[in-house]
Design a protein around this motif. Sequence first.
Motif, mmCIF file in Angstrom:
data_model
loop_
_atom_site.group_PDB
_atom_site.id
_atom_site.type_symbol
_atom_site.label_atom_id
_atom_site.label_comp_id
_atom_site.label_asym_id
_atom_site.label_seq_id
_atom_site.Cartn_x
_atom_site.Cartn_y
_atom_site.Cartn_z
ATOM 1 N N ALA A 1 9.100 22.607 9.609
ATOM 2 C CA ALA A 1 9.952 21.413 9.560
ATOM 3 C C ALA A 1 10.609 21.139 10.905
ATOM 4 N N PHE A 2 10.775 19.862 11.215
ATOM 5 C CA PHE A 2 11.580 19.441 12.366
ATOM 6 C C PHE A 2 12.781 18.723 11.769
ATOM 7 N N ILE A 3 13.961 19.342 11.875
ATOM 8 C CA ILE A 3 15.168 18.797 11.221
ATOM 9 C C ILE A 3 15.906 17.890 12.194
ATOM 10 N N VAL A 4 16.091 16.646 11.807
ATOM 11 C CA VAL A 4 16.809 15.672 12.648
ATOM 12 C C VAL A 4 18.211 15.495 12.063
ATOM 13 N N GLY B 1 5.682 21.670 17.387
ATOM 14 C CA GLY B 1 4.566 22.128 16.540
ATOM 15 C C GLY B 1 4.869 22.004 15.058
ATOM 16 N N ALA B 2 5.756 21.080 14.695
ATOM 17 C CA ALA B 2 6.097 20.888 13.275
ATOM 18 C C ALA B 2 5.154 19.871 12.643
ATOM 19 N N ASP B 3 5.000 19.954 11.301
ATOM 20 C CA ASP B 3 4.116 18.982 10.655
ATOM 21 C C ASP B 3 4.842 18.101 9.636
ATOM 22 N N PHE B 4 6.169 18.285 9.498
ATOM 23 C CA PHE B 4 6.933 17.309 8.708
ATOM 24 C C PHE B 4 8.364 17.256 9.215
ATOM 25 N N LEU B 5 9.045 16.162 8.856
ATOM 26 C CA LEU B 5 10.402 15.918 9.345
ATOM 27 C C LEU B 5 11.394 16.006 8.192
ATOM 28 N N ILE B 6 12.595 16.512 8.495
ATOM 29 C CA ILE B 6 13.680 16.420 7.516
ATOM 30 C C ILE B 6 14.793 15.592 8.167
ATOM 31 N N GLY B 7 15.041 14.422 7.622
ATOM 32 C CA GLY B 7 16.145 13.577 8.092
ATOM 33 C C GLY B 7 17.386 14.028 7.344
#
Length: 385
Positions: free
Chosen positions: A33-36, A87-93
């Motif tokens: 996850a890529f947390i924004v 290298g993340a494959d989904f985002l967490i807003g």
Amino acid sequence: MVYRMIFNQEAYFGRGAIKEIPNVAKTHGFHKAFIVTDPVLLKTGTVKKVTDVLDAAGMPYEIFDNVKPNPPVECIQDGVAKFKSAGADFLIGLGGGSPQDTCKGIGIIAANPEFADVLSLEGTAATKNPSVPIFGVPTTAGTASETTINYVVTDTAKKRKFVAVDPHDIPLVAFVDPDMTDSMPRSLKVATGLDALTHAIEGFVTPGAWELSDCLSLQTIRMIADNLAKSADGDVEAGEKMAYASYITGMAYSNVGLGLVHGMAHALGGLLGVAHGVANGILLAPVMEYNKDYTGEKYRAIAHAFGDQDSYNPDRSIEEVREEAVQRIHKLTVDLGNPTTISEVGAKESDIDGLTENAFVDVCTGGNPRKPTKEDIHAIYESLM
Ligand SMILES: NC(=O)c1ccc[n+]([C@@H]2O[C@H](COP(=O)([O-])OP(=O)(O)OC[C@H]3O[C@@H](n4cnc5c(N)ncnc54)[C@H](O)[C@@H]3O)[C@@H](O)[C@H]2O)c1
Ligand SMILES: [Fe+2]
């Protein structure tokens, strides 16, 4: 007439909903996850609630916390660069509207690099690919960005906010967990609650509204009438209802549009950095007054939700009931302590021409039931000095 309605593919509601994140991610085959989010939420432990869940499940993540309120173009560009190297494959807003909207911008540009300037995404840009998959986790109860097809960006150079409307940006999954919104201070509960109420009322009276959106908008108007003030005063159950109300009205307005309150509020946010919900709260009753002759019988329902039990009485003229609805909304904003003039939030006489120009071309203004002229918009701002 054909109506298009776009919703999340999946959504989870209730205390503890964020605990579902790792399993849902695994179901979709996501690995990292890529947390924004923003620095306040990182510092106050709100982000940790989610990272604890990911840690327990052994799911890797990276945190991007460089989001500012009324997010500028540069935040999104910074986020795109960091996302690419993560290298993340989904985002967490994860946050209020600002982190969630930044997350949408990042996801859209990562999948459609030809829009890297961000500015070209204004309005209805022809993106070809869906965003990198987004999980939306709201920490305020107002914008409903977790279920909308919109995001709002500040063009720093021109000091104006613009709206991007793009079905490709809708979060794949939403997690509406009231444990994430309890920590809002009173002023934020008031501001974001007034944003949700504005979505509900503008989505209810916009010409694009129809029976399905009316179910959602009207139920939300009732929920907010019953729960906003209580939630602001610390009632946790009322706060839970506000979290759901925000989402429910988002399902409607995202699909049918908003109106002049939002057009004028975006101009205030872009020029003066006014918090979005505060700006909506100042403008809601005056714009309802301006629109009232273009709303059919709908203000009867608004007046009723806000305690006028006699609003459907056929002996009462619609004109009288419309005025009652406007007065009740005005009283709510006063009782909640929201400013009622734009001078209180820093506007000067010399700002009004520029505000008017920006509000006139805002995407949301097109959804208003009464088509405003620039003179009309100018006069409304002027009356609020
Ligand atoms: N995408 C959409 O459909 C949509 C709709 C309406 C508004 N917006 C946009 O969203 C932005 C406003 O979002 P917002 O009103 O949710 O506020 P925000 O995201 O700008 O946050 C405001 C402040 O509240 C803090 N905060 C957030 N959650 C908190 C919590 N649980 N506890 C304590 N502090 C918390 C943040 O750290 C920040 O400092 C504006 O830019 C607006 O234009 C987007
Ligand atoms: Fe809004």
